[in-house]
Design a protein around this motif. Structure first.
Motif, PDB file in Angstrom:
ATOM      1  N   ARG A 191       0.613  -1.265   0.038  1.00  0.00           N
ATOM      2  CA  ARG A 191       0.090  -0.127   0.112  1.00  0.00           C
ATOM      3  C   ARG A 191       0.858   1.261  -0.200  1.00  0.00           C
ATOM      4  NH1 ARG A 191      -1.848   4.271  -0.279  1.00  0.00           N
ATOM      5  NH2 ARG A 191      -3.891   5.093   0.380  1.00  0.00           N
ATOM      6  N   PHE A 192       1.749   1.206   0.891  1.00  0.00           N
ATOM      7  CA  PHE A 192       2.569   2.659   1.013  1.00  0.00           C
ATOM      8  C   PHE A 192       4.193   2.657   0.110  1.00  0.00           C
ATOM      9  CE2 PHE A 192       0.144   1.735   4.751  1.00  0.00           C
ATOM     10  CZ  PHE A 192      -0.507   2.849   4.605  1.00  0.00           C
ATOM     11  N   ASP A 193       4.877   1.485   0.053  1.00  0.00           N
ATOM     12  CA  ASP A 193       5.944   1.665  -0.456  1.00  0.00           C
ATOM     13  C   ASP A 193       6.253   1.614  -2.181  1.00  0.00           C
ATOM     14  OD1 ASP A 193       7.052   1.371   1.863  1.00  0.00           O
ATOM     15  OD2 ASP A 193       7.697  -0.694   1.966  1.00  0.00           O
ATOM     16  N   VAL A 194       5.155   1.256  -2.717  1.00  0.00           N
ATOM     17  CA  VAL A 194       4.946   1.582  -4.070  1.00  0.00           C
ATOM     18  C   VAL A 194       3.594   2.336  -4.497  1.00  0.00           C
ATOM     19  CG1 VAL A 194       6.486  -0.258  -4.849  1.00  0.00           C
ATOM     20  CG2 VAL A 194       4.040  -0.945  -4.559  1.00  0.00           C
ATOM     21  N   GLU A 195       3.782   2.693  -5.772  1.00  0.00           N
ATOM     22  CA  GLU A 195       2.514   3.693  -6.042  1.00  0.00           C
ATOM     23  C   GLU A 195       1.342   2.711  -6.349  1.00  0.00           C
ATOM     24  OE1 GLU A 195       0.445   7.149  -6.732  1.00  0.00           O
ATOM     25  OE2 GLU A 195       2.657   7.003  -6.100  1.00  0.00           O
ATOM     26  N   ASP A 196       1.474   1.658  -7.129  1.00  0.00           N
ATOM     27  CA  ASP A 196       0.623   0.789  -7.469  1.00  0.00           C
ATOM     28  C   ASP A 196       1.139  -0.626  -7.747  1.00  0.00           C
ATOM     29  OD1 ASP A 196      -1.264  -0.853  -8.689  1.00  0.00           O
ATOM     30  OD2 ASP A 196      -2.215   0.705  -9.978  1.00  0.00           O
ATOM     31  N   TYR A 197       1.068  -1.477  -6.708  1.00  0.00           N
ATOM     32  CA  TYR A 197       1.702  -2.726  -6.665  1.00  0.00           C
ATOM     33  C   TYR A 197       1.489  -3.686  -7.854  1.00  0.00           C
ATOM     34  CZ  TYR A 197      -2.061  -5.660  -4.887  1.00  0.00           C
ATOM     35  OH  TYR A 197      -3.264  -5.971  -4.749  1.00  0.00           O
ATOM     36  N   GLU A 198       0.394  -3.563  -8.539  1.00  0.00           N
ATOM     37  CA  GLU A 198       0.068  -4.319  -9.586  1.00  0.00           C
ATOM     38  C   GLU A 198       0.738  -3.893 -10.885  1.00  0.00           C
ATOM     39  OE1 GLU A 198      -4.237  -4.267  -9.808  1.00  0.00           O
ATOM     40  OE2 GLU A 198      -4.548  -5.742  -8.404  1.00  0.00           O
ATOM     41  N   GLN A 199       0.760  -2.539 -11.024  1.00  0.00           N
ATOM     42  CA  GLN A 199       1.606  -2.076 -12.238  1.00  0.00           C
ATOM     43  C   GLN A 199       2.938  -2.406 -12.019  1.00  0.00           C
ATOM     44  OE1 GLN A 199       0.983   2.233 -12.709  1.00  0.00           O
ATOM     45  NE2 GLN A 199       1.834   2.120 -14.969  1.00  0.00           N
ATOM     46  N   PHE A 200       3.500  -2.294 -10.516  1.00  0.00           N
ATOM     47  CA  PHE A 200       4.835  -2.480 -10.309  1.00  0.00           C
ATOM     48  C   PHE A 200       5.170  -4.056 -10.711  1.00  0.00           C
ATOM     49  CE2 PHE A 200       8.321  -3.472  -7.321  1.00  0.00           C
ATOM     50  CZ  PHE A 200       9.141  -2.166  -7.512  1.00  0.00           C
ATOM     51  N   VAL A 201       4.327  -4.862 -10.482  1.00  0.00           N
ATOM     52  CA  VAL A 201       4.507  -6.398 -10.608  1.00  0.00           C
ATOM     53  C   VAL A 201       4.777  -6.435 -12.199  1.00  0.00           C
ATOM     54  CG1 VAL A 201       3.483  -8.631 -10.608  1.00  0.00           C
ATOM     55  CG2 VAL A 201       3.637  -7.258  -8.620  1.00  0.00           C
ATOM     56  N   GLU A 202       3.808  -5.882 -13.087  1.00  0.00           N
ATOM     57  CA  GLU A 202       4.211  -5.991 -14.208  1.00  0.00           C
ATOM     58  C   GLU A 202       5.067  -5.466 -14.948  1.00  0.00           C
ATOM     59  OE1 GLU A 202       0.623  -4.165 -15.899  1.00  0.00           O
ATOM     60  OE2 GLU A 202      -0.972  -5.303 -14.990  1.00  0.00           O
ATOM     61  N   ILE A 203       5.567  -4.252 -14.641  1.00  0.00           N
ATOM     62  CA  ILE A 203       6.812  -3.488 -15.260  1.00  0.00           C
ATOM     63  C   ILE A 203       8.038  -4.503 -14.546  1.00  0.00           C
ATOM     64  CG2 ILE A 203       8.327  -1.799 -15.148  1.00  0.00           C
ATOM     65  CD1 ILE A 203       5.839   0.023 -14.713  1.00  0.00           C
ATOM     66  N   GLN A 204       8.260  -4.842 -13.415  1.00  0.00           N
ATOM     67  CA  GLN A 204       9.111  -5.545 -12.856  1.00  0.00           C
ATOM     68  C   GLN A 204       9.259  -6.859 -13.579  1.00  0.00           C
ATOM     69  OE1 GLN A 204      11.869  -4.390 -11.103  1.00  0.00           O
ATOM     70  NE2 GLN A 204      10.735  -2.471 -11.525  1.00  0.00           N
ATOM     71  N   SER A 205       8.176  -7.570 -13.817  1.00  0.00           N
ATOM     72  CA  SER A 205       8.288  -8.973 -14.571  1.00  0.00           C
ATOM     73  C   SER A 205       8.776  -8.658 -15.761  1.00  0.00           C
ATOM     74  CB  SER A 205       6.797  -9.415 -14.557  1.00  0.00           C
ATOM     75  OG  SER A 205       6.272  -9.601 -13.351  1.00  0.00           O
ATOM     76  N   GLU A 206       8.168  -7.927 -16.500  1.00  0.00           N
ATOM     77  CA  GLU A 206       8.783  -7.677 -17.915  1.00  0.00           C
ATOM     78  C   GLU A 206      10.497  -7.102 -17.970  1.00  0.00           C
ATOM     79  OE1 GLU A 206       6.739  -4.864 -20.230  1.00  0.00           O
ATOM     80  OE2 GLU A 206       4.910  -6.364 -20.315  1.00  0.00           O
ATOM     81  N   THR A 207      10.909  -6.502 -17.083  1.00  0.00           N
ATOM     82  CA  THR A 207      12.308  -6.284 -16.778  1.00  0.00           C
ATOM     83  C   THR A 207      13.215  -7.409 -16.494  1.00  0.00           C
ATOM     84  OG1 THR A 207      11.727  -3.994 -16.008  1.00  0.00           O
ATOM     85  CG2 THR A 207      13.953  -4.798 -15.629  1.00  0.00           C
ATOM     86  N   ALA A 208      12.724  -8.283 -15.478  1.00  0.00           N
ATOM     87  CA  ALA A 208      13.390  -9.432 -15.223  1.00  0.00           C
ATOM     88  C   ALA A 208      13.344 -10.535 -16.246  1.00  0.00           C
ATOM     89  CB  ALA A 208      12.737 -10.218 -13.932  1.00  0.00           C
ATOM     90  N   ILE A 209      12.172 -10.647 -17.213  1.00  0.00           N
ATOM     91  CA  ILE A 209      12.451 -11.559 -18.195  1.00  0.00           C
ATOM     92  C   ILE A 209      13.370 -10.981 -19.048  1.00  0.00           C
ATOM     93  CG2 ILE A 209      10.933 -12.047 -20.203  1.00  0.00           C
ATOM     94  CD1 ILE A 209       8.376 -11.965 -18.671  1.00  0.00           C
ATOM     95  N   ARG A 210      13.362  -9.904 -19.413  1.00  0.00           N
ATOM     96  CA  ARG A 210      14.787  -9.204 -20.196  1.00  0.00           C
ATOM     97  C   ARG A 210      15.896  -9.416 -19.780  1.00  0.00           C
ATOM     98  NH1 ARG A 210      13.107  -5.687 -24.480  1.00  0.00           N
ATOM     99  NH2 ARG A 210      10.819  -4.793 -24.433  1.00  0.00           N
ATOM    100  N   HIS A 211      15.958  -9.424 -18.443  1.00  0.00           N
ATOM    101  CA  HIS A 211      17.378  -9.574 -18.004  1.00  0.00           C
ATOM    102  C   HIS A 211      17.764 -10.948 -17.998  1.00  0.00           C
ATOM    103  CE1 HIS A 211      20.683  -9.104 -14.996  1.00  0.00           C
ATOM    104  NE2 HIS A 211      20.163  -9.976 -14.385  1.00  0.00           N
ATOM    105  N   VAL A 212      16.971 -11.934 -17.616  1.00  0.00           N
ATOM    106  CA  VAL A 212      17.553 -13.290 -17.830  1.00  0.00           C
ATOM    107  C   VAL A 212      17.556 -13.639 -19.203  1.00  0.00           C
ATOM    108  CG1 VAL A 212      16.537 -15.997 -17.483  1.00  0.00           C
ATOM    109  CG2 VAL A 212      16.113 -13.867 -15.689  1.00  0.00           C
ATOM    110  N   ALA A 213      16.896 -13.386 -20.219  1.00  0.00           N
ATOM    111  CA  ALA A 213      17.069 -13.927 -21.504  1.00  0.00           C
ATOM    112  C   ALA A 213      18.200 -13.163 -22.153  1.00  0.00           C
ATOM    113  CB  ALA A 213      15.815 -12.902 -22.602  1.00  0.00           C
ATOM    114  N   THR A 214      18.785 -12.104 -21.801  1.00  0.00           N
ATOM    115  CA  THR A 214      20.226 -11.689 -22.190  1.00  0.00           C
ATOM    116  C   THR A 214      21.269 -12.165 -21.615  1.00  0.00           C
ATOM    117  OG1 THR A 214      20.038  -9.971 -20.640  1.00  0.00           O
ATOM    118  CG2 THR A 214      19.029  -9.453 -22.734  1.00  0.00           C
ATOM    119  N   LYS A 215      21.098 -13.089 -20.514  1.00  0.00           N
ATOM    120  CA  LYS A 215      22.155 -13.871 -20.022  1.00  0.00           C
ATOM    121  C   LYS A 215      22.536 -15.378 -20.585  1.00  0.00           C
ATOM    122  CE  LYS A 215      22.508 -14.101 -15.527  1.00  0.00           C
ATOM    123  NZ  LYS A 215      22.028 -14.418 -14.197  1.00  0.00           N
TER     124      LYS A 215
END
Length: 280
Positions: A128-152
């Protein structure tokens, strides 16, 4: 922020208290003690704002004039601190399907990749308090993690790589889950599973990579055939020598091994030539 337990009491007991207060106010009003009746009625009205209902697998984040007082995780009817704002945070397990992302693997080959992430909120205060919108945060970070792992890692193994995206789904899933969990700890989210749902070469190189895979498969098959043919030729020569059926000099051994290798390795069936001797 860290989740704490908010003060609350049984909601049915709270309703009983409200009924008694309202009844007392009505009785005092009947006795024409208006001031005391109004005071008791106002107290009952303030307490009524503390009545809240919590559904299963939900948490109520209790905020009193901008201050976090705690969360209520138990389901049911409760009476909590009056005049508070109570935000609902879902604790249910949810899925997130990422879009097909176009990235380059460790070898620079463009690939298309997508994944499904299974997660749930374990700390309502952080969500509730540490991120603006945790659902949107999950979506963005998920795509970032997928890109990171794919490039390794490479898409496929062409030079005996240890781990590849296509050949090691369990290892890739574990790496993706671990990487994503590190990113989502700040939001109080637990990643239950993260697994690839789509993996393919990009359209512009798909045909070339298919030919490369076919060539690698043919080469591997030829290597096994040649290895087996050499072993069979050696075994045939050795058995003929041990049985003493035919005496072979070095030139005949070479011819025999050559004929056996050609017959075994050839794509077409062998067509033996029978020496019937001279007619005259």
């Amino acid at each position: 922020m860290k989740e704490t337990r908010a003060w609350s009491m049984n909601g049915y007991l709270g309703i009983l208290i409200l009924v008694l207060l309202i009844g007392s106010a009505a009785f005092l009003a009947w006795k024409q003690q208006w001031i005391l009746a109004v005071i008791i009625f106002l107290v009952a009205a303030v307490l009524a704002t503390g009545i809240t209902i919590v559904q299963p697998n939900q948490a109520k984040v209790v905020i009193f004039f901008g201050k976090y007082l705690g969360s209520i995780r138990e389901s049911g009817l409760f009476l909590t601190v009056p005049l508070t704002v109570r935000d609902t945070i879902s604790l249910r397990v949810r899925n997130f399907n990422s879009n097909k992302l176009k990235v380059n693997d460790v070898l620079g080959n463009p690939i298309e990749i997508a994944a499904v992430v299974v997660f749930k909120v374990v700390d309502s205060a952080k969500a509730r308090f540490d991120v603006e919108d945790y659902e949107q945060f999950v979506e963005i970070q998920s795509e970032t993690a997928i890109r990171h792992v794919a490039t390794k890692y490479p898409y496929d193994a062409f030079e005996d790589e240890e781990i590849t995206l296509r050949g090691n789904p369990e290892e890739i899933s574990s790496e993706l889950t671990k990487n994503l969990q590190e990113r989502l700890n700040v939001a109080g989210v637990e990643v239950i599973e993260a697994r690839l749902t789509h993996l393919a070469y990009s359209t512009e190189i798909a045909s070339a990579m298919l030919q490369r895979q076919q060539a690698a498969a043919i080469l591997s098959a030829r290597q096994k055939i040649v290895s087996g043919a050499v072993s069979m030729a050696q075994m045939a020569v050795q058995q003929l020598q041990e049985s003493g059926t035919v005496e072979l000099d070095e030139e005949r051994k070479v011819n025999m091994v050559n004929n056996l290798l050609v017959a075994i390795i050839s794509d077409r069936g062998a067509q033996p030539v029978i020496n019937a001797g001279s007619l005259y």
